[in-house]
Structures are given as structure tokens and as C-alpha cells.
Design an enzyme around this catalytic site. Sequence first.
Site, PDB file in Angstrom:
ATOM      1  N   HIS A   1       0.852  -1.186   0.000  1.00  0.00           N
ATOM      2  CA  HIS A   1       0.000   0.000   0.000  1.00  0.00           C
ATOM      3  C   HIS A   1       0.885   1.232   0.000  1.00  0.00           C
ATOM      4  O   HIS A   1       1.933   1.228   0.653  1.00  0.00           O
ATOM      5  CB  HIS A   1      -0.913   0.008   1.237  1.00  0.00           C
TER       6      HIS A   1
ATOM      7  N   ASP B   1      -7.983  -5.208  -0.157  1.00  0.00           N
ATOM      8  CA  ASP B   1      -8.483  -6.044  -1.246  1.00  0.00           C
ATOM      9  C   ASP B   1      -8.111  -7.520  -1.115  1.00  0.00           C
ATOM     10  O   ASP B   1      -8.590  -8.344  -1.882  1.00  0.00           O
ATOM     11  CB  ASP B   1      -7.952  -5.522  -2.597  1.00  0.00           C
TER      12      ASP B   1
HETATM   13  N1  CMC Z   1       4.138  -7.623  -4.876  1.00  0.00           N
HETATM   14  C1  CMC Z   1       5.493  -7.620  -5.022  1.00  0.00           C
HETATM   15  N2  CMC Z   1       6.261  -6.531  -4.806  1.00  0.00           N
HETATM   16  C2  CMC Z   1       5.652  -5.390  -4.436  1.00  0.00           C
HETATM   17  C3  CMC Z   1       4.252  -5.321  -4.265  1.00  0.00           C
HETATM   18  C4  CMC Z   1       3.490  -6.490  -4.493  1.00  0.00           C
HETATM   19  N3  CMC Z   1       2.171  -6.484  -4.349  1.00  0.00           N
HETATM   20  N4  CMC Z   1       3.909  -4.060  -3.910  1.00  0.00           N
HETATM   21  C5  CMC Z   1       5.053  -3.369  -3.855  1.00  0.00           C
HETATM   22  N5  CMC Z   1       6.113  -4.161  -4.160  1.00  0.00           N
HETATM   23  C6  CMC Z   1       7.534  -3.786  -4.165  1.00  0.00           C
HETATM   24  C7  CMC Z   1       7.889  -2.968  -5.404  1.00  0.00           C
HETATM   25  O1  CMC Z   1       8.305  -3.792  -6.464  1.00  0.00           O
HETATM   26  C8  CMC Z   1       8.975  -2.089  -4.854  1.00  0.00           C
HETATM   27  O2  CMC Z   1      10.153  -2.857  -4.770  1.00  0.00           O
HETATM   28  P1  CMC Z   1      11.613  -2.168  -4.975  1.00  0.00           P
HETATM   29  O3  CMC Z   1      11.729  -1.168  -3.867  1.00  0.00           O
HETATM   30  O4  CMC Z   1      12.559  -3.302  -4.905  1.00  0.00           O
HETATM   31  O5  CMC Z   1      11.556  -1.525  -6.346  1.00  0.00           O
HETATM   32  C9  CMC Z   1       8.538  -1.802  -3.412  1.00  0.00           C
HETATM   33  O6  CMC Z   1       7.737  -2.934  -3.051  1.00  0.00           O
HETATM   34  C10 CMC Z   1       7.723  -0.525  -3.262  1.00  0.00           C
HETATM   35  O7  CMC Z   1       6.602  -0.596  -4.149  1.00  0.00           O
HETATM   36  P2  CMC Z   1       6.045   0.635  -5.006  1.00  0.00           P
HETATM   37  O8  CMC Z   1       5.381   0.114  -6.231  1.00  0.00           O
HETATM   38  O9  CMC Z   1       7.129   1.655  -5.177  1.00  0.00           O
HETATM   39  O10 CMC Z   1       4.985   1.225  -3.991  1.00  0.00           O
HETATM   40  P3  CMC Z   1       3.793   2.170  -4.371  1.00  0.00           P
HETATM   41  O11 CMC Z   1       3.464   2.905  -3.136  1.00  0.00           O
HETATM   42  O12 CMC Z   1       4.103   2.968  -5.588  1.00  0.00           O
HETATM   43  O13 CMC Z   1       2.627   1.149  -4.765  1.00  0.00           O
HETATM   44  C11 CMC Z   1       0.781  -0.323  -4.634  1.00  0.00           C
HETATM   45  C12 CMC Z   1       1.609   0.750  -3.914  1.00  0.00           C
HETATM   46  C13 CMC Z   1      -0.484  -0.600  -3.827  1.00  0.00           C
HETATM   47  C14 CMC Z   1       0.348   0.201  -6.029  1.00  0.00           C
HETATM   48  C15 CMC Z   1       1.639  -1.611  -4.775  1.00  0.00           C
HETATM   49  O14 CMC Z   1       1.975  -2.099  -3.495  1.00  0.00           O
HETATM   50  C16 CMC Z   1       0.932  -2.699  -5.599  1.00  0.00           C
HETATM   51  O15 CMC Z   1       1.012  -2.689  -6.819  1.00  0.00           O
HETATM   52  N6  CMC Z   1       0.209  -3.647  -4.904  1.00  0.00           N
HETATM   53  C17 CMC Z   1      -0.555  -4.660  -5.623  1.00  0.00           C
HETATM   54  C18 CMC Z   1      -1.874  -4.077  -6.088  1.00  0.00           C
HETATM   55  C19 CMC Z   1      -2.854  -3.865  -4.959  1.00  0.00           C
HETATM   56  O16 CMC Z   1      -3.069  -4.730  -4.126  1.00  0.00           O
HETATM   57  N7  CMC Z   1      -3.520  -2.694  -4.968  1.00  0.00           N
HETATM   58  C20 CMC Z   1      -4.549  -2.353  -3.977  1.00  0.00           C
HETATM   59  C21 CMC Z   1      -4.126  -1.238  -3.078  1.00  0.00           C
HETATM   60  S1  CMC Z   1      -5.186  -1.027  -1.652  1.00  0.00           S
HETATM   61  C22 CMC Z   1      -6.744  -0.604  -2.241  1.00  0.00           C
HETATM   62  C23 CMC Z   1      -6.784   0.585  -3.112  1.00  0.00           C
HETATM   63  O17 CMC Z   1      -6.025   1.526  -2.990  1.00  0.00           O
HETATM   64  O18 CMC Z   1      -7.660   0.590  -3.961  1.00  0.00           O
END
Ligand code: CMC
Length: 428
Positions: A307, A364
Site C-alpha cells: 500500500h 483487497d
Molecule cells: N508484490 C510484489 N512486490 C511489491 C508489491 C506487491 N504487491 N507491492 C510493492 N512491491 C515492491 C515494489 O516492487 C517495490 O520494490 P523495490 O523497492 O525493490 O523496487 C517496493 O515494493 C515498493 O513498491 P512501489 O510500487 O514503489 O509502492 P507504491 O506505493 O508505488 O505502490 C501499490 C503501492 C499498492 C500500487 C503496490 O503495493 C501494488 O502494486 N500492490 C498490488 C496491487 C494492490 O493490491 N492494490 C490495492 C491497493 S489497496 C486498495 C486501493 O487503494 O484501492
Amino acid sequence: MSKIATLEIGGKKYELPVITGTENEVAIDIAALRGATNGVITIDPGFKNTGSCESAITFLDGEEGILRYRGYAIEDLAEKASFLEVAYLLIFGELPTKEQLEKFHTDIKIESQVDEDIKKILDGFPKSAHPMGVLSSLTSALVAFNPSSVNVESPEDMYKAIVKILGKFPVLTAWAYRKRAGLPLDYGDDSLTYVENFLQMMFKKPNGSYKVNPVVADALDKLLILHADHEQNCSTSTVRMVGSSHVGLFASLSAGISALWGPLHGGANQAVIEMLEAIREDGGDTHRYMAKAKDKDDPFRLMGFGHRVYKNFDPRAKIIKKSADQVLEALGIQDEVLDIAKGLEKEALEDSYFVDRKLYPNVDFYSGIIYRALGIPEEMFTAMFALGRLPGWIAQWREMRLRKEPIGRPRQVYVGETHRPFVNIEKR
Ligand code: CMC
């Protein structure tokens, strides 16, 4: 904490005010930066460090795993309030009295009819259309059927627009499903609660009566409360941004629905169940999927994990996990996918990749398992999120307009070609 931050650029110092919120969140106010520095701006893709507004609706502490609507803990609201009470709280700032709540519900019911011509628009969609696309389009179409603009200075006008959309949106959501399921469109029953009526509109068969199961109604009510607001997330920021151009409430909401649809946001609930199903069909091999999620050359992510704001357990996920167990037990359902989800969670919480990055299950991760137990098909999961998020979007839009916020218009740092001579087509 000092009330002034000092910024030094090219040897020159600038003083910027520091503001503190009621929960001691601290922000540097850069509103005067560009003018004072003759053109210097800040850059922050994805707004990871940027507050877009001051807001009095929802407080979230991602480090501590705290979520409160208007000061009330999400745990208390999920346990003790109804979705409509929470909607009133979010939008108007206080929990309603019994009379206020009754009037609110009555006014919503009065406004719950949808123009019959909307059915013609729905008819034009292929049956295979994703409900989120249909919902966004129909919400936008409502503008054409309710063209008078809302005078935001008038509390009556504002109230009318709010009860209108709260009345019509569940009808549109249910219709998006019924169209896909090949069922005739239904208007529901005024004698039911907001959530019971929605369930009836979804599931009543043309040749039979529908009896609402209280376990199903309670579980859905709770899920909608948990989704009702989450401060400045992608779809809410979209609603505020679009609304800041002074386009109306319904058009702003339609944009928010589109933003919610994406798999990184609300679309994750559908993606989670698809992922869990894929793991089940693969023989339940969670290790393979964990490895894929950690592999930087593989685009796969563990859906329902991570998140932007929570670097601790998402408090909503905790409540939903407990509720998933209770609902499945009460309905006498055994779902192998719940065991796979629990296994994945356990594995992730012990894995250094997830631990180091503070990746926990989000709202989710378990919600789809409950939706499925309630009989809601996968492609409707994100539409359910939209139904829950509706009061939050309305509250945020209303706040933005009442605070007279300026039009949202970010700056950029241009990194393209500098000026170059035009080349005629024959010479390219
Ligand atoms: N699986 C594997 N690796 C992950 C995941 C995941 N679900 N989420 C984040 N990471 C890793 C990412 O690759 C990065 O690694 P590194 O630092 O080595 O490059 C690190 O963790 C930080 O991730 P980020 O993408 O920079 O973080 P963000 O704040 O931009 O993204 C997020 C947040 C929710 C988009 C992301 O965690 C994600 O894609 N999660 C899966 C989709 C999901 O479940 N979304 C629902 C969010 S909650 C409900 C809502 O908001 O609607």
C-alpha cells in the site's frame, strides 16, 4: 516544531511556512515558492511526498495502521454503525440523530428512480462489457438527465444532488450486473434498508421473491463501511481534481469510477481472486507465485499486498479477514481459496522481501473471498468497491467546493527537445 522551514537554492535562502494538522502531521507550505524564487517548483511523481489539500474527513496513519472517519475509529464504525450512518458522517461531519438518519434515507429513496431512457443507453452495451465501464458511463449519463448545475453555495441544492446520487447509484450498479446476467432490470423495494434493497435489486429473479439473508446484508454493510473513504487516494484525488474545474458532482464521480477501475487501485480485488484461483488451479503452489512476485524481471505482483500509505497492517484488512472467517462459517461455505490466501499471507509475512519493504495485506486481499461467498460475481467486485466509496467521493468533492479550492493544475519540468527548425515533409 519550528513554524518556518528554510530552503537554500543557489546560495539564497527562502523561508517557507510549516503547517501542522490536528494529528500533528507536518507539511511545508510551498504555495509561495514559485513566485518567491522566480520559477522554482517542486517535483514529486506519484505525489509520494505531496499533500494536495487540507482535509477534515479521514485520518490515516500508515505507520501505526490507524484509520478514522471524522475522528471515529474504523473498528468502531464497522462494528456499531450502518453504511448509511457512515455516509452521513463522512459527508456532513457528524453522526446523524435517529431523525436525521430517517430523513436522509427517505430523501434517498425518493430520488432512487432512474430515468427509463437510461435503460436505452445500457441496452447499447455488449453483455460482455465490464461493469465498471458501464457504471462510469451511466454515472456520466446522469448529467444529461439532471442538467441543472448545483449551486454549491446553497445547502439545499447540495443536499439534493447528494441524495440523488446516493439513490440512483445502487440502481445503476445493480443494473450493470443484471445486464451482464441477462436479468430484467429491477427498481428494488422502498421498505428495505439501503443495503438490503441493493441486494434485492441485484439478485431478485423475475419469477420469484428474494429473501435477504441477514448474514449477507450485515457482511455487505460492513464491507461498504470499510471502503467508504480513504483520504487522497487515486480515485478520490481524481474526483477532487475533476471537480476543481467546477464540472458537476456526477461528472466528477464518473471520472473517479474510472480511476478506481485500475488493478493497482480498486481493480485489485478482482485481480486478487483471479490470482488465488490461478494458484488453486496450479495445485496450490504458493511458493512459485511468491518467487514470481519477488522476481524483478517478472511483472507479476502479489495482488492485495502493499500500500502506498500503510507500512503496517491495513486496519481494514484485519477486520475483513476476521469477517471472512465468520461469513463463510455462518453461510456454511468452505472455500479452498481462503486457505490459499491465509497461506500466502503467512509466507509473505515471514519473507524478507515483503518484510523489508513493509508489504502487508491490504483491504483487497480478503474482500473478494467475502463477495464471492455473498454470491457476487468477480467482475462486480470493483463495482462493489465503488458503491462503498461513493460517500467518500461525495464528501471530498463537497469539501473541495466548500473550501473554494482553486482548479487543480500541476506544473512540470520539461525534458523534451529544445527549439528546433521545422522540416518540410519531403525532407524528413
Ligand atoms: N508484490 C510484489 N512486490 C511489491 C508489491 C506487491 N504487491 N507491492 C510493492 N512491491 C515492491 C515494489 O516492487 C517495490 O520494490 P523495490 O523497492 O525493490 O523496487 C517496493 O515494493 C515498493 O513498491 P512501489 O510500487 O514503489 O509502492 P507504491 O506505493 O508505488 O505502490 C501499490 C503501492 C499498492 C500500487 C503496490 O503495493 C501494488 O502494486 N500492490 C498490488 C496491487 C494492490 O493490491 N492494490 C490495492 C491497493 S489497496 C486498495 C486501493 O487503494 O484501492
